[in-house]
Enzyme design. Structure first.
Site: not given
Length: 523
Positions: A122, A232, A280, A339, A374
């Site tokens: 990811e 997100h 992100r 998110h 994060r």
């Protein structure tokens, strides 16, 4: 017991866990195995948690071609200078043991053709280390396994106050369909999840109303890094969609999907060495900038080249089909949505806050793992590792005298949540500026009222949530105003670059009047 309203039920415990997601249930199970009487209070039902909706997986160091230091490096790089490196290393190193415990509990993860646990990659990760279950239903499998541990849980029970005294925590005041209740306990763990419902669009469940942040602040704890709200980048867009929106997991891009704008051009080309798999904050900013430039309200995710999409991502496929989109033949419209809160109640890596007997774990806590942004799939990791440690740490409170001696309705500042969501969505989203943040604070001053959060059982939960959202909004805005730089999830268009002097957290606590104010910085 001095009360200002009728108490309908009472209980005693060694540990009260507030929240029924991964962090809370892991802590409850750990403490129970150590002989503690544990009572878990969950505002919703067995699956009304953010854990339930986690699609991507759990980031755990892979046995081959990976290392703790590599995972630490990726986490710290994503956190843009605000991670506590020692905390990162401690939590990452605990990942395998946490996974083993979850597997022993009955959680089943997807296997590759070689019979070993399958791993994907990811955004922000340098290798394939993300384990998953049911393709894109990892959170649901984690929640199922923990729910089947058969721990005592009172569902439909909201906490309005944590009672403290000279020895620290004394218990909680709560409300359920049985009316107002008191649980006497020397230890309380906050595992309430995030604050996504500060915004009109979020991937969070309805209960993500910042209750834990408010409860911790009211009890005297310190919060930090609330300005770092992770949006997100790829949440399913539908015209007029509001409330909780289904996300399109980062793992879809990890398997080869690409982001394109409404004109068919790449959204992230030339912005980052990892392109669509950049951290992100990078991808969300890129999408927001492209939408602003083109005057559109979404971009597209092209997943048509992924073989076996329906089998690999059954949950996402169902969400798309419900919106009239076939990922095998159609572009998937996506846009950023709130998110994850990267900050929270300041704790050590065992969940301890600065208030004796008060612990926090999971999204509500700020351990130093996430910093300013994060890293994908580090959230379930943190919930498992720190949840287990907090449950074990609560043993230190065993035998401390604990009795709730006074119960009164809390008088707090409240604002209609629709107004809060409108202010936060307009002025504190992916990109902010000082003028907008100041305007949001001014509007809060104009519209906020004071009221009792626990005036009657039928209205108590809404009152608790509205008060928590109002306090969290004010605290987040205060932090965002003070951070005159752009770093991680916090992007200030009027201060577009990081500032070395602000490479630290900005802790906030309540002053004697109950208003949030800055305290000494965390180095």
């Amino acid at each position: 017991m001095t009360t200002r309203f009728s108490i309908d039920w009472e209980a005693e415990a060694d540990l009260v866990v507030i929240g029924g997601g991964v962090a809370g249930l892991t802590a409850a199970r750990t403490a129970s195995l150590r002989g503690l009487r544990v009572l878990t209070l969950s505002k919703g039902g067995p699956t009304d948690t953010s854990t339930q909706y986690a699609q991507g997986g759990i980031a755990v160091v892979a046995p081959d071609g990976d290392s703790v230091e590599s995972h630490v490096h990726d986490t710290v790089e994503a956190g843009v200078g605000l991670c506590d490196v020692d905390a990162v290393r401690s939590i990452v190193a605990g990942g395998q043991a946490a996974l083993d415990a979850l597997t022993d509990l009955g959680a089943v993860f997807d296997l590759g053709r070689d019979g070993q646990i399958s791993r994907t990659r990811e955004g922000g990760h340098s290798t394939r280390r993300i384990i998953h279950a049911g393709g894109d239903a990892t959170g649901a499998e984690v929640q199922r396994a923990l729910n089947e541990a058969d721990l005592p849980v009172l569902f439909g029970t909201a906490v309005g106050e944590i009672s403290t005294g000279p020895n620290g925590v004394q218990g909680v005041v709560a409300v359920s369909d049985q009316g107002f209740g008191v649980v006497h306990a020397p230890a309380v763990l906050l595992a309430t999840g995030g604050l996504g419902r500060l915004y009109a669009l979020s991937t969070n469940p309805p209960g993500a109303t910042a209750d834990g942040i408010a409860l911790g602040l009211w009890a005297g704890a310190v919060v930090a890094d609330l300005e770092f709200v992770q949006f997100h980048p790829t949440v399913l867009y539908t015209p007029g969609g509001m409330g909780r929106r289904p996300l399109i997991s980062e793992a879809v891009r990890g398997e080869g999907a690409v982001l394109v704008d409404t004109e068919g051009d790449s959204v992230t080309a030339g912005l980052h060495s990892r392109g669509d798999l950049a951290p992100r904050d990078v991808v969300s900013r890129a999408i927001a900038a492209r939408m602003r430039a083109l005057g559109t309200d979404h971009v597209y995710l092209d997943a048509r080249a992924i073989d076996g999409f329906r089998q690999r991502f059954p949950t996402i496929t169902a969400s798309c089909l419900a919106a009239g989109i076939d990922p095998g033949t159609d572009l998937i419209p996506v846009a950023p949505a709130a998110h994850y809160q990267c900050g929270g109640l300041v704790t050590d890596t065992h969940g301890r806050t600065g208030v004796a007997g008060l612990y926090a774990a999971g999204e509500v806590a700020r351990t130093g793992l996430h910093g300013a942004n994060r890293l994908a799939s580090n959230s379930l990791l943190e919930g498992l590792v720190v949840g287990e440690r907090a449950g074990a740490a609560a043993v230190e409170r065993l035998g401390v005298p604990a009795t709730v001696t006074a119960v009164g309705a809390r008088v707090t500042e409240c604002t209609d949540r629709d107004v809060v969501q409108q202010l936060m969505t307009t002025h504190a989203s992916v990109v902010r500026d000082g003028a907008g943040l100041d305007e949001a604070l001014k509007r809060l001053d104009d519209v906020a009222t004071t009221r009792e959060t626990c005036s009657a059982p039928t209205t108590a939960v809404a009152g608790i949530e509205d008060a928590a959202l109002t306090l969290a909004a004010r605290t987040l805005l205060l932090a965002a105003v003070a951070r005159t730089e752009s770093r991680g999830c916090h992007t200030r268009s009027d201060h577009p670059v990081p500032v070395a002097a602000l490479r630290h957290s900005l802790p906030i606590r309540l002053n004697p009047e109950g208003a949030p104010e800055h305290t000494q910085a965390i180095p």
